[in-house]
Design an enzyme around this catalytic site. Sequence first.
Site, PDB file in Angstrom:
ATOM      1  N   GLY A  10       0.834  -1.201   0.000  1.00  0.00           N
ATOM      2  CA  GLY A  10       0.000   0.000   0.000  1.00  0.00           C
ATOM      3  C   GLY A  10       0.859   1.237   0.000  1.00  0.00           C
ATOM      4  CG  ASN A  11      -0.238   4.680  -1.439  1.00  0.00           C
ATOM      5  OD1 ASN A  11      -0.911   5.533  -0.897  1.00  0.00           O
ATOM      6  ND2 ASN A  11      -0.690   3.987  -2.489  1.00  0.00           N
TER       7      ASN A  11
END
Length: 402
Positions: free
Chosen positions: A212-213
């Site tokens: 993810g980020n």
Amino acid sequence: MLKGKHIILGISGGIAAYKSVYLLRLFIKAGAEVQVVITPNGKEFITPVTLSALSGKPVISEFFTANSGEWHSHVDLGLWADAMVIAPATASTIAKMANGVADNMLVTTYLSAKAPVFVCPAMDLDMMAHPSTQRNISLLRSYGNHIIDAATGELASHLTGKGRMQEPEEILRQVDETLERLSAETASLTGKRVMITAGPTHEPIDPVRFIGNSSSGKMGVALAREAARRGAEVTLIAGPLSVPAPEHPHIKMLNVTTAREMLDACTHSFPEADIAIMAAAVADYAPAQVADRKIKREENGIERIELVKNPDIAATLCAGKRPDQKVVGFALETDHEHEHAVAKLRRKGLDAIVLNSLRDKGAGFGTDTNKISMIFADGSEQFFPLKSKEEVAADILDAISK
Ligand code: CTP
């Protein structure tokens, strides 16, 4: 603009309360109807008699009128108002407002008010500079309140020091101007359907891990709120947000996790949309395989993860875009910002792209502020100063509604 407007003037207990008498006179002179609500401490600084004489209405301070037992309805008052102006707003009143401590008529009325709220801080320099006060002011701003302070020309959240209350003429001017702008904006997107993507996507590796980020979703949520405020029917397609989801009768939330799910939700909603704003930070890759049970450390299964490219959602939508539809993308860049953003705009077929440079302090993921420029399909570019994400959302919608 102020003629015939209903204004609640909230006065709390600070030396600057004497200036509120003048502010009240200015509102009345401009043709507004003013109801004064004063805190118990406010009455130590200024007498209600002066205020009721000038406003032509009894000043409200207590929940009940002592002798008649008449109940003052903060709910009715909140609905009556076209604007609420709190001047002076002391550190204590600001703290109560920010945290919903409704122990006086001013704060209860604030909590019931549906109209724009203007907060004019006034306190000594040290109190103003204290992180508690700064945090409370930025909370108030994040709730959509307008802060009018004496630190002109600076972003108010970066206030350093100037604690005096803004001059009454300037408060009047800013209230007037803001109400004017808000009424022009309200309804500017009436009848339009706006689709917005927000937040990160999470691409699962196994049942507990993902790629993810650190996108929070703040920018997309601010855009959804602002578009709804302007009368649009909004569909917000959100990955896992780290901010509260907006609650608004005209915002429909679709929660997704992965880029694939986001693509599906977007292709489903897009035909109905007039405008699509792609504010999500979509993960570019996803694991080729998702393990159906947690991969154990000893298994070595996690040392090398085979990845596959995710679909480009913005490009997919643009490929099937009708001439009456607009698609706006975002570009977060660290170098060769302009070049990269223009290339992205062309490659994806966007109508406009919002450029964030990570070299700018206060811009990008997780912050409350953003500094953007916008590049349009015709090659023109518009630059904006550092602003709150709420204000940036308004700028973006202004630019694309033109
Ligand atoms: N975007 C999208 N689908 C993707 C990736 C990005 O819709 N799979 C959208 C984003 O929402 C954003 C814009 O495209 O509006 C640009 O995103 P960005 O990640 O910067 O673009 P990329 O094409 O992935 O370019 P980069 O090589 O810089 O990662």
